[in-house]
Design an enzyme around this catalytic site. Structure first.
Site, PDB file in Angstrom:
ATOM      1  N   ARG A  66      53.561  -8.705   0.699  1.00 26.93           N
ATOM      2  CA  ARG A  66      53.919  -7.348   0.337  1.00 26.93           C
ATOM      3  C   ARG A  66      52.818  -6.324   0.638  1.00 26.93           C
ATOM      4  O   ARG A  66      52.029  -6.174  -0.428  1.00 26.93           O
ATOM      5  CB  ARG A  66      54.469  -7.286  -0.800  1.00 26.93           C
ATOM      6  N   ARG A  94      55.411 -13.782  10.420  1.00 22.16           N
ATOM      7  CA  ARG A  94      54.606 -12.955   9.401  1.00 22.16           C
ATOM      8  C   ARG A  94      54.343 -14.272   8.165  1.00 22.16           C
ATOM      9  O   ARG A  94      53.714 -13.884   7.453  1.00 22.16           O
ATOM     10  CB  ARG A  94      55.300 -12.063   8.846  1.00 22.16           C
ATOM     11  N   HIS A 161      53.975  -3.400  10.841  1.00 26.47           N
ATOM     12  CA  HIS A 161      54.788  -2.813   9.680  1.00 26.47           C
ATOM     13  C   HIS A 161      53.882  -2.256   8.656  1.00 26.47           C
ATOM     14  O   HIS A 161      53.936  -2.711   7.495  1.00 26.47           O
ATOM     15  CB  HIS A 161      55.862  -3.859   9.291  1.00 26.47           C
ATOM     16  N   GLU A 261      55.486   2.560  10.562  1.00 22.55           N
ATOM     17  CA  GLU A 261      55.416   1.384  11.340  1.00 22.55           C
ATOM     18  C   GLU A 261      55.569   1.864  12.985  1.00 22.55           C
ATOM     19  O   GLU A 261      56.626   2.394  13.272  1.00 22.55           O
ATOM     20  CB  GLU A 261      56.688   0.450  11.053  1.00 22.55           C
TER      21      GLU A 261
HETATM   22  O1  TA6 Z   1      60.933  -1.158   8.201  1.00 21.13           O
HETATM   23  C1  TA6 Z   1      61.602  -0.864   6.937  1.00 21.13           C
HETATM   24  C2  TA6 Z   1      62.597  -2.304   6.550  1.00 21.13           C
HETATM   25  O2  TA6 Z   1      63.262  -2.729   7.545  1.00 21.13           O
HETATM   26  C3  TA6 Z   1      63.273  -1.689   5.289  1.00 21.13           C
HETATM   27  O3  TA6 Z   1      64.674  -1.797   5.533  1.00 21.13           O
HETATM   28  C4  TA6 Z   1      62.823  -2.896   4.238  1.00 21.13           C
HETATM   29  O4  TA6 Z   1      63.928  -4.108   4.361  1.00 21.13           O
HETATM   30  C5  TA6 Z   1      61.360  -2.971   4.568  1.00 21.13           C
HETATM   31  O5  TA6 Z   1      61.565  -3.124   6.160  1.00 21.13           O
HETATM   32  C6  TA6 Z   1      60.756  -4.439   3.965  1.00 21.13           C
HETATM   33  O6  TA6 Z   1      61.422  -5.572   4.357  1.00 21.13           O
HETATM   34  P1  TA6 Z   1      60.935  -6.896   3.803  1.00 21.13           P
HETATM   35  O7  TA6 Z   1      61.667  -7.866   4.577  1.00 21.13           O
HETATM   36  O8  TA6 Z   1      59.330  -7.159   4.095  1.00 21.13           O
HETATM   37  O9  TA6 Z   1      61.082  -6.827   2.212  1.00 21.13           O
END
Ligand code: TA6
Length: 283
Positions: A66, A94, A161, A261
């Site tokens: 994260r 990832r 991201h 992103e």
């Molecule tokens: O990029 C935004 C997103 O798609 C959100 O909707 C949220 O799901 C975020 O990514 C984080 O996703 P993750 O799977 O890393 O918790």
């Protein structure tokens, strides 16, 4: 790891993860082999950490990290187009270990290339080669390249991201976006990009714009984000309720981060023998 590290790179640990720590004249950076996940970038000209990393991030290889720069591939979010709802959000590279294939010092930084253990996985049947090239210099350059090694076309969506550090989301503005966006929190309805672009609630938006330069303004400091090879820019902040619900995010973590992103969110077809590169440059 077979590839020899350059003199500016060292193999270290972050939790249970192997990370390559780079320390050169221009910057320091850390890249976990798990997910080829950049977790830190600090230019020496101002010694300011550009990336946010959750203090509750899970660092044992059981879950994507994260924070930092998660690589979403061969699909962004759940845009795999398959009926199988069990397919992992943001694809499956990832949370696998990548291999370092190159690490060289140059006169203006350190260049590393990593490749995933496999590009094959449930939900994608392309014959693809994937690589990430990272240049740690005064800026952080990231190139995510997908090549079609097969004889039939395939389509992907993908994203870098990136979680950016902010001192306080309540005093943060985003500059450089225009046009419209699709709002995930409002059933993907389309709206006009606000000006000034400030944050007051959960924000989860796909901006259908090819702006190649946006900046995060955060009190006295600013972070410039340049993009190429994208068809959209995704802006995400989970805000308080979601932050509290996520095991790998501290309850008030949303206050100190903003995801901007660089993404391909509309299917990109790659013909046999062709390649696509998604680029993000952080200053
Ligand atoms: O990029 C935004 C997103 O798609 C959100 O909707 C949220 O799901 C975020 O990514 C984080 O996703 P993750 O799977 O890393 O918790």
């Amino acid at each position: 790891m077979q590839t020899v590290l350059s003199s500016s790179a060292r193999l270290q640990k972050l939790g249970q993860l192997d990370v390559i720590s780079v320390n050169n004249d221009q910057a320091t950076a850390q890249i976990a082999l798990f997910g080829a996940h950049i977790v830190s970038f600090v230019p020496k000209q101002d010694a300011r950490e550009r990336l946010w990393l959750s203090s509750d991030a899970i660092l044992d290889g059981s879950k994507a990290i994260r924070g930092g720069v998660p690589i979403c591939w061969p699909w962004f979010s759940d845009s795999h187009g398959k009926p199988d709802l069990s397919l992992p959000s943001h694809g499956y590279v990832r949370d696998q270990t990548w291999q370092l294939s190159e690490c060289v010092d140059t006169d203006d930084g350190t260049e590393l290339t990593l490749v995933p253990g496999t590009t094959k996985g449930r939900g994608f049947d392309g014959d693809a080669q994937l690589s990430i090239k990272i240049k740690v210099g005064a800026q952080l350059h990231i190139w995510l390249t997908t090549e079609n090694l097969g004889s039939t076309p395939f389509s992907i969506t993908c994203a870098l991201h990136t979680y950016f550090n902010v001192t306080d989301i309540n005093h943060t503005k985003l500059r450089g976006l225009s046009g419209s966006y699709k709002d995930k929190t409002l059933n993907w309805q389309q709206f006009t990009t606000p000006e000034p672009y400030t944050f007051h609630q959960e924000t989860d938006r796909i901006h259908l714009c090819r702006a190649n330069k946006v900046s995060i303004e955060d009190r006295q400091q600013g972070t410039l984000i340049e993009s190429a090879g994208h068809d959209s820019l995704v802006v995400w902040n989970p805000w308080s309720t979601l932050s509290q619900s996520m095991q790998d995010m501290q309850d008030d973590g949303y206050r100190y981060m903003l995801c901007v992103e660089t993404a391909v969110t509309d299917n990109k077809e790659i013909a046999p023998g062709q390649a696509h590169t998604l680029t993000q440059i952080i200053s």
